[in-house]
Design a protein around this motif. Structure first.
Motif, short mmCIF file in Angstrom:
data_model
loop_
_atom_site.label_atom_id
_atom_site.label_comp_id
_atom_site.label_asym_id
_atom_site.label_seq_id
_atom_site.Cartn_x
_atom_site.Cartn_y
_atom_site.Cartn_z
N GLY A 1 11.67 2.42 -7.89
CA GLY A 1 11.38 3.78 -8.34
C GLY A 1 11.85 4.12 -9.74
O GLY A 1 11.87 5.30 -10.10
N LEU A 2 12.21 3.12 -10.56
CA LEU A 2 12.69 3.42 -11.91
C LEU A 2 11.55 3.62 -12.89
O LEU A 2 11.70 4.33 -13.89
N ILE A 3 10.42 2.98 -12.66
CA ILE A 3 9.24 3.16 -13.49
C ILE A 3 8.02 3.29 -12.59
O ILE A 3 8.04 2.83 -11.44
N LYS B 1 0.82 -1.20 0.00
CA LYS B 1 0.00 0.00 0.00
C LYS B 1 0.86 1.26 0.00
O LYS B 1 0.54 2.25 -0.63
N LYS B 2 1.99 1.19 0.72
CA LYS B 2 2.88 2.34 0.75
C LYS B 2 3.45 2.63 -0.63
O LYS B 2 3.52 3.78 -1.06
N ARG B 3 3.86 1.56 -1.38
CA ARG B 3 4.39 1.77 -2.73
C ARG B 3 3.33 2.35 -3.64
O ARG B 3 3.58 3.23 -4.44
N ALA B 4 2.10 1.81 -3.53
CA ALA B 4 1.02 2.31 -4.38
C ALA B 4 0.73 3.78 -4.08
O ALA B 4 0.52 4.58 -4.98
N SER B 5 0.74 4.13 -2.78
CA SER B 5 0.51 5.52 -2.39
C SER B 5 1.60 6.42 -2.91
O SER B 5 1.34 7.50 -3.43
N SER B 6 2.86 5.97 -2.80
CA SER B 6 4.00 6.77 -3.28
C SER B 6 3.90 6.99 -4.77
O SER B 6 4.18 8.07 -5.28
N SER B 7 3.49 5.92 -5.51
CA SER B 7 3.36 6.02 -6.96
C SER B 7 2.29 7.03 -7.33
O SER B 7 2.47 7.85 -8.23
N SER B 8 1.17 6.99 -6.61
CA SER B 8 0.08 7.92 -6.89
C SER B 8 0.52 9.36 -6.63
O SER B 8 0.21 10.27 -7.40
N LEU B 9 1.24 9.58 -5.53
CA LEU B 9 1.73 10.91 -5.22
C LEU B 9 2.67 11.41 -6.30
O LEU B 9 2.63 12.58 -6.70
N LEU B 10 3.53 10.51 -6.78
CA LEU B 10 4.47 10.90 -7.82
C LEU B 10 3.72 11.32 -9.07
O LEU B 10 4.01 12.35 -9.68
N GLU B 11 2.71 10.51 -9.46
CA GLU B 11 1.97 10.83 -10.66
C GLU B 11 1.20 12.12 -10.50
O GLU B 11 1.06 12.90 -11.43
N ALA B 12 0.70 12.37 -9.29
CA ALA B 12 -0.18 13.51 -9.10
C ALA B 12 0.57 14.82 -8.93
O ALA B 12 0.12 15.86 -9.37
N SER B 13 1.74 14.79 -8.23
CA SER B 13 2.32 16.08 -7.85
C SER B 13 3.81 16.22 -8.02
O SER B 13 4.31 17.33 -8.02
N GLU B 14 4.55 15.12 -8.16
CA GLU B 14 6.00 15.24 -8.10
C GLU B 14 6.66 15.17 -9.47
O GLU B 14 7.84 15.48 -9.60
N ARG B 15 5.94 14.73 -10.48
CA ARG B 15 6.56 14.66 -11.79
C ARG B 15 6.73 16.06 -12.35
O ARG B 15 5.92 16.95 -12.10
N PRO B 16 7.79 16.26 -13.15
CA PRO B 16 8.05 17.59 -13.69
C PRO B 16 6.88 18.08 -14.52
O PRO B 16 6.13 17.28 -15.11
N ALA B 17 6.73 19.42 -14.58
CA ALA B 17 5.61 19.99 -15.32
C ALA B 17 5.62 19.56 -16.78
O ALA B 17 4.58 19.39 -17.40
N GLY B 18 6.80 19.40 -17.34
CA GLY B 18 6.90 19.00 -18.74
C GLY B 18 6.70 17.52 -18.97
O GLY B 18 6.79 17.05 -20.09
#
Length: 254
Positions: free
Chosen positions: A67-69, A9-26
């Motif tokens: 965290g590579l993909i 669940k922690k990995r899934a949550s981290s992935s969701s956070l990355l997709e939602a807010s941490e990926r570069p704007a571009g």
């Protein structure tokens, strides 16, 4: 709740956070490639197996956990991969194979590509070609080719063989891994470390391999392929840990 479930669940949550807010704007690298999640994990493995025959579903999941993909998640947590995910995975597997990079270095490279929209696309490692024009990056080469492509002298090759860092096959030919080893050894010795001192590096690697062998023995007894996959994953983790500890020890010298 079990520890394994909590980690999942922690990995899934981290992935969701990355997709939602941490990926570069571009957008994360690679750019300009479809991000439509249309492939299952088995399809991704099948598409990449031609280039990476040892690739397995568990390997793909392991690289995701590192965290590579970050594949998309659909109902019930199933993963779906896009063409961009596939290309990112292809890059990670290629540099791991061709440049023998630990995962933390690959992760740093991908983070740099993600952060800099102007970063040039990574170039493939140059392939080694013998005198007869044959590509030898996946096959053996003779001593002359090894000398040519490594920049080492024959006496230096003999010393590396004597300390156990490389070894020719029964026909006196050397693998691509031997070539990479010689190149690294030559860089090290140019910075002041005698080749004979690399015997200690080899001995350390063999001790770590013994530790891994003992850890995977029970799993290997049940399934040889599962044992080998676990051994490779452990080797990557141990290499990452070794790098961190070595850097810490070197920093303490000053």
């Amino acid at each position: 709740m079990s520890a394994a479930t909590a980690r999942s669940k922690k990995r899934a949550s981290s992935s969701s956070l990355l997709e939602a807010s941490e990926r570069p704007a571009g957008g994360s690298w690679p750019r300009g490639i479809s991000r439509e999640p249309v492939m299952k994990i088995g399809q991704v493995v099948d598409l990449l197996k031609v280039e990476f025959p040892a690739l397995s579903i568990s390997k793909v999941r392991y690289l995701e956990g590192e965290g590579l993909i970050s594949p998309h998640r659909v109902g019930n947590g199933y993963r779906r991969y896009s063409q961009a995910d596939l290309e990112r995975l292809r890059y990670a597997l290629a540099v791991q194979r061709d440049e023998y990079l630990p995962l933390h270095v690959i992760r740093d490279r991908l983070a740099h590509l993600d952060a800099d929209a102007e970063a040039p696309a990574p170039q493939p490692v140059a392939r080694v070609v013998a005198r007869d024009g044959q590509i030898v990056d996946d096959g053996p080469m003779d001593l002359e080719a090894l000398l040519t492509h490594s920049g080492a002298s024959e006496s230096q090759i003999e010393e590396l063989v004597s300390v156990g860092l490389i070894s020719p096959d029964v026909r006196g030919r050397y693998s691509q891994q031997n070539l990479r080893t010689v190149r690294l050894a030559m860089e090290i010795t140019r910075k002041g470390v005698p080749l004979r001192n690399l015997r200690a590096v080899r001995a350390s690697a063999e001790r770590e391999a013994d530790t891994i062998d003992q850890a995977v023995a029970p799993r290997r007894s049940r399934s040889r392929s599962a044992g080998e996959e676990t051994a490779r994953e452990l080797a990557e983790l141990v290499a990452d840990l070794h790098t961190i500890l070595l850097r810490r020890a070197v920093d303490a010298l000053g």
